[in-house]
Design a protein around this motif. Structure first.
Motif, mmCIF file in Angstrom:
data_model
loop_
_atom_site.group_PDB
_atom_site.id
_atom_site.type_symbol
_atom_site.label_atom_id
_atom_site.label_comp_id
_atom_site.label_asym_id
_atom_site.label_seq_id
_atom_site.Cartn_x
_atom_site.Cartn_y
_atom_site.Cartn_z
ATOM 1 N N ILE A 220 -1.972 1.623 3.448
ATOM 2 C CA ILE A 220 -3.428 1.403 3.466
ATOM 3 C C ILE A 220 -3.921 1.207 2.029
ATOM 4 C CG2 ILE A 220 -5.672 2.447 3.984
ATOM 5 C CD1 ILE A 220 -4.264 4.007 6.248
ATOM 6 N N PRO A 221 -4.501 0.045 1.694
ATOM 7 C CA PRO A 221 -4.908 -0.212 0.309
ATOM 8 C C PRO A 221 -6.147 0.561 -0.130
ATOM 9 C CG PRO A 221 -5.459 -2.087 1.690
ATOM 10 C CD PRO A 221 -4.685 -1.140 2.547
ATOM 11 N N ARG A 222 -7.009 0.912 0.813
ATOM 12 C CA ARG A 222 -8.245 1.606 0.442
ATOM 13 C C ARG A 222 -8.864 2.244 1.686
ATOM 14 N NH1 ARG A 222 -11.916 1.066 -3.860
ATOM 15 N NH2 ARG A 222 -10.663 -0.640 -4.698
ATOM 16 N N LYS A 223 -9.438 3.437 1.496
ATOM 17 C CA LYS A 223 -10.111 4.098 2.604
ATOM 18 C C LYS A 223 -11.206 5.007 2.041
ATOM 19 C CE LYS A 223 -9.197 6.127 7.116
ATOM 20 N NZ LYS A 223 -8.164 6.480 8.098
ATOM 21 N N THR A 224 -12.178 5.355 2.864
ATOM 22 C CA THR A 224 -13.249 6.251 2.449
ATOM 23 C C THR A 224 -13.032 7.622 3.070
ATOM 24 O OG1 THR A 224 -14.801 4.417 2.286
ATOM 25 C CG2 THR A 224 -15.738 6.617 2.407
ATOM 26 N N MET A 237 0.825 -2.657 -5.755
ATOM 27 C CA MET A 237 1.678 -3.735 -5.267
ATOM 28 C C MET A 237 1.449 -4.012 -3.778
ATOM 29 S SD MET A 237 5.246 -3.174 -7.383
ATOM 30 C CE MET A 237 5.709 -4.905 -7.451
ATOM 31 N N LEU A 238 0.541 -3.258 -3.161
ATOM 32 C CA LEU A 238 0.207 -3.497 -1.760
ATOM 33 C C LEU A 238 -0.565 -4.804 -1.602
ATOM 34 C CD1 LEU A 238 -0.914 0.075 -0.658
ATOM 35 C CD2 LEU A 238 1.236 -1.063 -0.063
ATOM 36 N N LYS A 239 -0.565 -5.309 -0.396
ATOM 37 C CA LYS A 239 -1.248 -6.568 -0.100
ATOM 38 C C LYS A 239 -2.726 -6.486 -0.484
ATOM 39 C CE LYS A 239 -1.952 -9.926 3.612
ATOM 40 N NZ LYS A 239 -1.712 -10.254 5.051
ATOM 41 N N GLY A 240 -3.170 -7.499 -1.220
ATOM 42 C CA GLY A 240 -4.565 -7.588 -1.614
ATOM 43 C C GLY A 240 -4.898 -6.914 -2.921
ATOM 44 N N LEU A 241 -3.930 -6.181 -3.530
ATOM 45 C CA LEU A 241 -4.195 -5.490 -4.789
ATOM 46 C C LEU A 241 -3.634 -6.280 -5.972
ATOM 47 C CD1 LEU A 241 -3.716 -1.773 -3.693
ATOM 48 C CD2 LEU A 241 -5.748 -3.222 -3.593
ATOM 49 N N ILE A 242 -3.889 -5.805 -7.169
ATOM 50 C CA ILE A 242 -3.695 -6.584 -8.384
ATOM 51 C C ILE A 242 -2.253 -7.051 -8.609
ATOM 52 C CG2 ILE A 242 -3.475 -4.472 -9.761
ATOM 53 C CD1 ILE A 242 -4.796 -5.993 -12.074
ATOM 54 N N TYR A 243 -1.263 -6.230 -8.249
ATOM 55 C CA TYR A 243 0.145 -6.604 -8.413
ATOM 56 C C TYR A 243 0.809 -6.851 -7.056
ATOM 57 C CZ TYR A 243 -0.056 -5.409 -13.366
ATOM 58 O OH TYR A 243 -0.365 -5.374 -14.711
ATOM 59 N N GLY A 247 5.914 -7.914 1.050
ATOM 60 C CA GLY A 247 6.778 -6.945 1.724
ATOM 61 C C GLY A 247 6.586 -5.512 1.305
ATOM 62 N N VAL A 248 5.909 -5.241 0.186
ATOM 63 C CA VAL A 248 5.716 -3.860 -0.260
ATOM 64 C C VAL A 248 4.750 -3.145 0.680
ATOM 65 C CG1 VAL A 248 4.730 -2.388 -2.065
ATOM 66 C CG2 VAL A 248 6.263 -4.240 -2.694
ATOM 67 N N ARG A 292 4.951 0.547 -14.592
ATOM 68 C CA ARG A 292 5.740 0.880 -13.399
ATOM 69 C C ARG A 292 5.780 -0.286 -12.415
ATOM 70 N NH1 ARG A 292 1.594 5.734 -11.835
ATOM 71 N NH2 ARG A 292 -0.279 4.512 -11.414
ATOM 72 N N PHE A 293 4.704 -1.069 -12.349
ATOM 73 C CA PHE A 293 4.658 -2.199 -11.424
ATOM 74 C C PHE A 293 5.431 -3.401 -11.988
ATOM 75 C CE2 PHE A 293 0.561 0.109 -10.769
ATOM 76 C CZ PHE A 293 0.938 0.748 -9.597
ATOM 77 N N LYS A 294 5.335 -3.601 -13.288
ATOM 78 C CA LYS A 294 6.068 -4.700 -13.929
ATOM 79 C C LYS A 294 7.578 -4.504 -13.797
ATOM 80 C CE LYS A 294 2.429 -5.522 -17.377
ATOM 81 N NZ LYS A 294 2.069 -5.444 -18.817
ATOM 82 N N GLU A 295 8.030 -3.277 -14.041
ATOM 83 C CA GLU A 295 9.473 -3.013 -13.958
ATOM 84 C C GLU A 295 9.943 -2.988 -12.501
ATOM 85 O OE1 GLU A 295 11.160 -3.093 -16.879
ATOM 86 O OE2 GLU A 295 9.119 -3.568 -17.511
ATOM 87 N N THR A 296 9.095 -2.518 -11.599
ATOM 88 C CA THR A 296 9.442 -2.539 -10.177
ATOM 89 C C THR A 296 9.598 -3.967 -9.681
ATOM 90 O OG1 THR A 296 8.400 -0.407 -9.718
ATOM 91 C CG2 THR A 296 8.644 -1.919 -7.862
ATOM 92 N N LYS A 297 8.751 -4.861 -10.132
ATOM 93 C CA LYS A 297 8.855 -6.278 -9.740
ATOM 94 C C LYS A 297 10.223 -6.839 -10.119
ATOM 95 C CE LYS A 297 6.649 -10.822 -10.128
ATOM 96 N NZ LYS A 297 7.917 -11.545 -10.333
#
Length: 448
Positions: A220-224, A237-243, A247-248, A292-297
């Motif tokens: 879930i990318p965002r919730k209230t 790295m989730l769908k719709g987010l900056i990185y 499939g993540v 962490r996202f750059k190296e994970t990619k």
């Protein structure tokens, strides 16, 4: 310079040139043996179903993991749900400790009201999506009565799961100094939870395997939160987010001043799920979030550009060199043995022929002659079949060591115990066969 000295000079120069020409390719080959370069203190890449390690660097050093320790909190909460010890709609009202920690907004938190009532599901979502620390402590109290009791459960579960280089000192992954002097009994203010990259990957593997529903929340990318707090997911790295990365769908980030930039990711593409871990990733900028996202990619690109999951051997496969086991006292003298499931493993493309089957028998089931004793039941496990790698690439083994990706080897059919008459006839036959063989050997001796 004399002609003699000139010749000596040229000879030395030639020798130096030859040495450098030999050493340079060796250095290049050594560097090339590491398939990718990851800027992190430790990193690992694993195919989830088999536990095959596709890449690893410094995977067994115990390092701070920050909020990634909450993966163990998640595991124990889900285990308690499945065992019926707690329920999703069960409610919790904060005590002084949980309330005070939840109010520290510079830490990741959803502020809890002291008179508020929160369901286990609400607290779980706050922890899994937004890494809320107060919510994690609340869940620890729901499951174990206190965070002190809970960290004992965390460390006991670590041993049970085979995590050899891990120690948990709180339910959150925070440095204990952030807990305002209220850290769990038996721990000190300067402690923090530590794990190795291998252990983190193994915990993630078990979390996904044992409680696959956790992916629904982790993705879930965002919730209230119920009282209006916005909860963006720190997994960018989730769908719709900056990185965003195809499939993540999980799993858990972590960052503190000592742990640095950490991330355990999981992705599924083309039928292959992988797990990656980076501990203290860096990019030279001093940023604690983005590296962490750059190296994970890099790790995920390496996985999906180079590896595939292959079925090497089908269900009911029989090894050519040992398709049967001898049986003593049975109606049949041999038992056929087969694989209970297909043997499937991730490998580099083009490497299929580099793997050979390896049978390991359970010697506790065999007598000193290597025989099973009747009666033998159909489907009785007699060992496991794994793989031996015969190729030239660097082999990182499996999460659980050099062995892994194994399938059970079982008996193909029932073999009943022979009745007394058959056994007696075999004994008599064996007696006369011994006499006959002795006589034959004796006669042969006359003519030597």
């Amino acid at each position: 310079m004399s002609i003699m000295n000139l010749k000596r000079y040229l000879a030395v120069l030639l020798m130096v040139t030859l040495v450098f020409s030999i050493i340079t390719p060796l250095k290049q080959a050594s560097a090339a043996s590491d398939p990718i370069s990851i800027s992190a203190k430790a990193s690992i890449l694993v195919e989830a179903s088999s536990g095959k390690i596709l890449y690893g660097n410094n995977i067994d050093e115990q390092l701070p993991v920050a909020s990634m320790a909450k993966s163990m909190t998640e595991y124990l909460v889900l285990e308690a749900i499945h065992k019926g010890k707690i329920k999703w709609d069960q409610t919790y009202t904060p005590d002084d400790y949980t309330y005070k920690i939840s109010q520290i907004r510079e830490l990741s938190n959803v502020p809890l009201r002291k008179d508020g009532s929160y369901t286990v599901r609400e607290l779980y979502e706050a922890m899994a999506i937004y890494s809320a620390n107060g919510a994690a402590i609340a869940l620890a109290e729901v499951v174990a009565g206190s965070e002190t009791n809970f960290i004992k459960m965390m460390n006991d579960k670590a041993k049970e799961l085979g995590l050899k280089n891990s120690r948990f000192v709180n339910a959150t992954g925070l440095e204990n100094r952030d807990l305002m002097g209220m850290q769990p009994d038996g721990t000190t203010v300067d402690e923090q939870s530590t794990m190795s990259a291998r252990d983190m990957a193994l915990l993630a593997q078990r979390l996904i395997k044992d409680y696959p529903e956790m992916i629904q929340t982790a993705s879930i990318p965002r919730k209230t939160f119920k009282e209006g707090t916005d909860m963006p997911n720190y997994n960018w790295m989730l769908k719709g987010l900056i990185y965003e990365y195809p499939g993540v769908d999980g799993l858990k980030t972590g960052s503190t001043s000592s742990a640095g930039s950490c991330f355990t990711a999981t992705a599924k593409r083309n039928g292959m799920r992988v797990i990656s871990v980076v501990l203290n990733a860096t990019d030279g900028t001093g940023d604690i979030k983005k590296p962490r996202f750059k190296e994970t990619k890099k790790l995920l690109d390496y996985a999906y550009n180079n590896f595939t999951v292959e079925q090497l051997y089908p269900k009911n496969y029989q090894l050519k060199k040992q398709a049967t086991l001898p049986v003593v006292d049975g109606k049949q003298k041999e038992a056929a043995i087969i694989t209970k499931a297909p043997l499937i493993v991730a490998m580099k493309r083009g490497e299929k022929e580099s793997y050979q089957p390896k049978l390991t028998l359970d010697k506790r089931l065999l007598n000193d002659k290597g025989e099973l004793t009747a009666p033998v039941k159909k489907g009785q496990k007699v060992g496991v079949m794994g793989l031996e790698y015969k190729g030239s690439e660097k082999d990182y083994g499996f999460l659980t060591g050099n062995s892994g990706g194994e399938v059970d080897v079982v008996t193909k059919e029932n073999i009943d115990k022979a009745n007394w008459f058959v056994l007696a006839m075999r004994g008599i036959g064996g007696f006369f066969a011994g006499l006959w063989n002795g006589a034959v050997h004796g006669v042969q001796g006359w003519f030597k």
